[in-house]
Design a protein around this motif. Structure first.
Motif, PDB file in Angstrom:
ATOM      1  N   GLY A  19       1.879  16.750  10.197  1.00 62.29           N
ATOM      2  CA  GLY A  19       2.698  16.766   8.998  1.00 62.29           C
ATOM      3  C   GLY A  19       2.114  15.902   7.897  1.00 62.29           C
ATOM      4  O   GLY A  19       1.067  15.262   8.056  1.00 62.29           O
ATOM      5  N   THR A  20       2.805  15.888   6.769  1.00 62.02           N
ATOM      6  CA  THR A  20       2.410  15.065   5.624  1.00 62.02           C
ATOM      7  C   THR A  20       3.198  13.763   5.644  1.00 62.02           C
ATOM      8  O   THR A  20       4.427  13.770   5.605  1.00 62.02           O
ATOM      9  CB  THR A  20       2.656  15.806   4.305  1.00 62.02           C
ATOM     10  N   GLN A  66       0.833  -1.201   0.000  1.00 62.83           N
ATOM     11  CA  GLN A  66       0.000   0.000   0.000  1.00 62.83           C
ATOM     12  C   GLN A  66       0.867   1.249   0.000  1.00 62.83           C
ATOM     13  O   GLN A  66       1.908   1.304   0.670  1.00 62.83           O
ATOM     14  CB  GLN A  66      -0.916  -0.008   1.231  1.00 62.83           C
ATOM     15  N   TYR A  67       0.423   2.254  -0.760  1.00 63.54           N
ATOM     16  CA  TYR A  67       1.047   3.576  -0.737  1.00 63.54           C
ATOM     17  C   TYR A  67       0.093   4.536  -0.039  1.00 63.54           C
ATOM     18  O   TYR A  67      -1.107   4.595  -0.351  1.00 63.54           O
ATOM     19  CB  TYR A  67       1.346   4.080  -2.144  1.00 63.54           C
ATOM     20  N   ASN A  68       0.607   5.304   0.926  1.00 64.79           N
ATOM     21  CA  ASN A  68      -0.202   6.230   1.712  1.00 64.79           C
ATOM     22  C   ASN A  68       0.278   7.665   1.486  1.00 64.79           C
ATOM     23  O   ASN A  68       1.487   7.924   1.472  1.00 64.79           O
ATOM     24  CB  ASN A  68      -0.083   5.906   3.205  1.00 64.79           C
ATOM     25  N   ASP A  69      -0.660   8.574   1.356  1.00 65.86           N
ATOM     26  CA  ASP A  69      -0.348  10.003   1.224  1.00 65.86           C
ATOM     27  C   ASP A  69      -1.388  10.768   2.028  1.00 65.86           C
ATOM     28  O   ASP A  69      -2.501  11.026   1.561  1.00 65.86           O
ATOM     29  CB  ASP A  69      -0.387  10.419  -0.249  1.00 65.86           C
ATOM     30  N   PHE A  70      -1.021  11.133   3.284  1.00 61.75           N
ATOM     31  CA  PHE A  70      -1.980  11.733   4.201  1.00 61.75           C
ATOM     32  C   PHE A  70      -1.404  12.984   4.857  1.00 61.75           C
ATOM     33  O   PHE A  70      -0.210  13.035   5.185  1.00 61.75           O
ATOM     34  CB  PHE A  70      -2.361  10.755   5.313  1.00 61.75           C
ATOM     35  N   ARG A  71      -2.279  13.937   5.052  1.00 60.64           N
ATOM     36  CA  ARG A  71      -1.991  15.069   5.922  1.00 60.64           C
ATOM     37  C   ARG A  71      -2.598  14.753   7.276  1.00 60.64           C
ATOM     38  O   ARG A  71      -3.814  14.566   7.405  1.00 60.64           O
ATOM     39  CB  ARG A  71      -2.581  16.370   5.364  1.00 60.64           C
ATOM     40  N   GLN A  72      -1.735  14.664   8.329  1.00 55.94           N
ATOM     41  CA  GLN A  72      -2.180  14.256   9.649  1.00 55.94           C
ATOM     42  C   GLN A  72      -2.037  15.413  10.628  1.00 55.94           C
ATOM     43  O   GLN A  72      -1.032  16.133  10.602  1.00 55.94           O
ATOM     44  CB  GLN A  72      -1.369  13.048  10.134  1.00 55.94           C
ATOM     45  N   SER A  73      -3.048  15.564  11.505  1.00 53.34           N
ATOM     46  CA  SER A  73      -3.019  16.658  12.474  1.00 53.34           C
ATOM     47  C   SER A  73      -3.690  16.218  13.774  1.00 53.34           C
ATOM     48  O   SER A  73      -4.545  15.334  13.784  1.00 53.34           O
ATOM     49  CB  SER A  73      -3.726  17.900  11.919  1.00 53.34           C
ATOM     50  N   SER A  74      -3.295  16.862  14.865  1.00 50.83           N
ATOM     51  CA  SER A  74      -3.817  16.501  16.180  1.00 50.83           C
ATOM     52  C   SER A  74      -5.285  16.880  16.295  1.00 50.83           C
ATOM     53  O   SER A  74      -5.784  17.792  15.621  1.00 50.83           O
ATOM     54  CB  SER A  74      -3.022  17.201  17.282  1.00 50.83           C
ATOM     55  N   ALA A  75      -5.979  16.173  17.166  1.00 50.85           N
ATOM     56  CA  ALA A  75      -7.386  16.456  17.436  1.00 50.85           C
ATOM     57  C   ALA A  75      -7.546  16.702  18.930  1.00 50.85           C
ATOM     58  O   ALA A  75      -7.093  15.899  19.747  1.00 50.85           O
ATOM     59  CB  ALA A  75      -8.260  15.280  16.994  1.00 50.85           C
ATOM     60  N   GLU A  76      -8.187  17.805  19.267  1.00 50.32           N
ATOM     61  CA  GLU A  76      -8.342  18.160  20.666  1.00 50.32           C
ATOM     62  C   GLU A  76      -9.609  17.526  21.244  1.00 50.32           C
ATOM     63  O   GLU A  76     -10.535  17.159  20.522  1.00 50.32           O
ATOM     64  CB  GLU A  76      -8.404  19.678  20.831  1.00 50.32           C
ATOM     65  N   VAL A  77      -9.667  17.428  22.570  1.00 49.97           N
ATOM     66  CA  VAL A  77     -10.862  16.947  23.264  1.00 49.97           C
ATOM     67  C   VAL A  77     -11.941  18.017  23.178  1.00 49.97           C
ATOM     68  O   VAL A  77     -11.689  19.193  23.464  1.00 49.97           O
ATOM     69  CB  VAL A  77     -10.541  16.617  24.735  1.00 49.97           C
ATOM     70  N   VAL A  78     -13.161  17.607  22.776  1.00 49.40           N
ATOM     71  CA  VAL A  78     -14.240  18.585  22.596  1.00 49.40           C
ATOM     72  C   VAL A  78     -15.397  18.361  23.552  1.00 49.40           C
ATOM     73  O   VAL A  78     -16.343  19.161  23.577  1.00 49.40           O
ATOM     74  CB  VAL A  78     -14.765  18.563  21.145  1.00 49.40           C
TER      75      VAL A  78
END
Length: 684
Positions: A461-462, A428-440
């Protein structure tokens, strides 16, 4: 019975076993045709009434067997009462045919056959009668287990004089064999010569009863089942083995549901009785008539419960709060094409989430698939214990959630194929933009004052990476409508080796690491003293592994029994850039009590299991990330051990409760002792 008669019966069986081995040694393979009728009856109704029949199915199959134990069955035609979808009618001859094997696998038990090579070590045989059948003298022998603690059969067997061919078997299970919910199990087999001195089964009848202690809507409390098989047209040593023999246990022919009624009448080994004809008509009319308001209300309530447990439609966690959406998978457009779509709204984050995917099969024989996915959604970080679980209800009711989350936007593309039987390779090839998620949200229904567990930040990051895995799964396959499915097996092995690589030297990237893991899941019968389950995982990495790819041993699913996971961790996850875990669970069922020599102890109806495990997590040659200060590690072994007691409430099955007691052996500041309640999966 006299000693002389018993000695005579023993000698007859000694000759019958030798005769069986001689017959089997002369057979390399065989085919046969079979007609199978399966009927479920409500024992509260008059047996001679069509109202007593709760379900009826009919199946026509062709089977192939080859030395030593290769077997495949093709369902060529099937029909069933309309309260069962056609795709769920997989009734076949299966392993009930193989009564001449040395060991017969009955779920968690491996039972010595009365004609096994070592049968005389486990059974006593007594001469009951001498019969004359078709001008032949036949000895009817009683089968008596030498031990009432070991799982064995009890009943009788007919053996021909002089030739010592087995003509019939009629047995039940002794008290050491216990099936959850089931009772009064009975197996009968009649054999005949199908030519050239090949004695094979002609009729097989397997029956039993099931008792449900708590009324379930639309399901009788006490039912019986009858699995009746007629076999014919045996062909020996043709050598025409199916290409998929050894991997596929059952194959459903594409035209199995299209056989007309005239063909059914011609191919039945015996016509349906008036009650059975009436049962088809009655059940079909009930299924087709308009439902009453109460029935619609119940169906709607059950449907709502089902949807609320599907994370595509509803979920709740601390970083999304309530999520409502819709998702669907299209599998029937073509056997070679699968489409998926999901769209939903997170009320806590006040944003939309989406995921779309497609995969196409290029080769059926090699199970070669290609596909891709685009997604913009909240995902959970990988964990060793709870990966893939849905903690919605525990999070909603008690703020209990072992998973951590982050947001991911991008696409992936994969190719997967079979290498050899029971294996699969996936790249598999992955290309993702990942970012933190805060508690809501810090909401829960019953424990609102409890502090919400933080959601540990990731490194944003990417990520562009290549990942791959090679897996082995020993479970046999079912082929239906051009698709492959795994059969549930009581004993099986799953082994997988995987890796993920990301580096700027390979492709533009914000990350640089290599992550490798191996996992073993094994369930087996151990010394015929119950089932042993082993869950072992190890992972190691190099480079700068980000938090969203840490190896994490999580604390599981709350206050309920969860086999093969740690229960004393007190809502604490342990992570690192390397980890190892081994957990073992052994369920003795009632064998510990039954095999003791203490009379009162042998009568205890409870089951006993033992469990325990150890794990390590740590950071080695690791560049610290900002969130690492909140990460717990276990550089020295974290270990626990315990036991469970089950079958506490068989009178209210299927809610047959079990309790578990676990002690931490290490010295981490989590729980020293944990008590849990659960409802084990039947047979576990």
């Amino acid at each position: 019975m006299t000693a002389e008669a018993d000695n005579f019966a023993t000698q007859v069986m000694r000759q019958a076993i030798a005769r069986k081995n001689d017959l089997l040694s002369r057979i390399h393979d065989y085919r046969y045709d079979a007609y199978i009728k399966f009927i479920v009856r409500d024992l509260a109704k008059d047996r001679d009434s069509a109202e007593s029949v709760f379900l009826i199915t009919e199946t026509q199959t062709t089977a192939y067997w080859e030395q030593p134990d290769k077997y495949q069955e093709v369902i060529s035609a099937r029909q069933q009462s309309s309260n069962l979808p056609a795709e769920n009618n997989l009734v076949s001859v299966g392993q009930i045919l193989n009564f001449n094997t040395n060991r017969i696998d009955l779920q968690k038990y491996s039972v010595v056959s009365p004609t096994a090579d070592d049968a005389l070590d486990h059974y006593r045989y007594h001469l009951l009668d001498t019969l004359y059948i078709s001008e032949r003298t036949v000895f009817r022998l009683a089968i008596e287990p030498k031990s009432d603690a070991a799982p064995l059969f009890v009943g009788m067997i007919d053996v021909a004089d002089s030739t010592f061919d087995v003509l019939a078997v009629d047995v039940g299970a002794n008290e050491a064999i216990r099936f959850d919910f089931f009772e009064n199990m009975r197996y009968r087999q009649r054999l005949r010569d199908f030519g050239e001195d090949h004695w094979m089964p002609e009729e097989i009848h397997f029956s039993g009863e099931l008792h449900v202690g708590v009324p379930l809507p639309g399901f009788p409390e006490h039912i019986s089942f009858e699995h009746a098989v007629t076999l014919d047209n045996f062909r020996f040593d043709a050598g025409d083995a199916p290409a998929t023999l050894g991997e596929y246990l059952v194959v459903v022919d594409e035209g199995a549901d299209d056989v007309d009624s005239t063909s059914w009448e011609e191919q039945r080994s015996a016509p349906l009785s008036e009650v059975e004809h009436g049962a088809y008509t009655r059940i079909d009319s009930i299924e087709n008539r308009p439902r009453a308001f109460g029935s619609k209300l119940l169906t709607g309530a059950l449907g709502t419960i089902a949807l609320s447990s599907n994370p595509d439609f509803f979920r709740f966690n601390r970083v999304e709060a309530a999520y409502l959406g819709a998702g669907w998978t299209w599998r029937n457009l073509s056997p070679d094409l699968i489409l998926r779509a999901r769209l939903g709204y997170s009320f806590g984050r006040e944003d939309w989430q989406q995921r779309y995917g497609a995969q196409y099969r290029l080769s059926e024989g090699q199970r070669l698939w290609v596909g891709g996915t685009y997604q913009e959604q909240i995902v959970s970080r990988p964990t060793i214990v709870s990966a893939g679980s849905n903690p919605t209800y525990l999070a909603l009711f008690a703020k209990f959630d072992p998973l951590d989350y982050y947001r991911e936007k991008g696409a992936s593309f994969f190719v997967s194929t079979k290498l050899v039987n029971f294996t699969r390779l996936r790249l598999q090839y992955n290309d993702f933009r990942q970012s933190s998620a805060e508690v809501v949200t810090d909401y829960s229904i019953f424990d609102d004052e409890k502090l919400q567990r933080p959601n540990t930040p990731i490194v944003d990051g990417t990520l562009r990476s290549l990942s791959g895995s090679i897996s082995f799964d020993s479970r046999p396959l079912l082929k239906q409508a051009g698709r492959d499915y795994y059969f549930n097996s009581f004993t099986y092995t799953q082994l997988s080796l995987g890796a993920e690589y990301a580096s700027p030297s390979f492709i533009k990237n914000d990350f640089d690491f290599l992550r490798v893991f191996v996992r073993l899941w094994r369930r087996q019968r151990t010394l015929n003293m119950g089932l042993t389950t082993i869950n072992a995982v190890a992972g190691i990495s190099s480079g700068d592994l980000p938090p969203q790819r840490y190896f994490t041993v999580d604390f599981g699913r709350g206050a309920f029994v969860q086999p093969n996971s740690f229960t004393t961790m007190n809502e604490t996850n342990f992570s690192g850039n390397r980890a190892a875990m081994v957990y073992l669970n052994h369920n003795f069922d009632q064998q510990l009590f039954r095999r003791s020599r203490i009379p009162l102890l042998r009568e205890i109806p409870f089951t006993v299991s033992v469990h325990g495990g150890v794990f390590w997590t740590d950071f080695v040659d690791h560049t610290a990330n900002p969130s690492d200060a909140d990460v717990h590690t276990a550089p020295s072994a974290y270990s626990e051990i315990g036991f469970g007691i089950g079958n506490l409430t068989p009178m209210i099955a299927p809610f047959n409760f079990a309790v578990s007691f676990t002690w931490q052996l290490s010295s981490y500041e989590t729980d020293r002792f944990e008590f849990r309640l659960g409802v084990p999966t039947p047979g576990q």
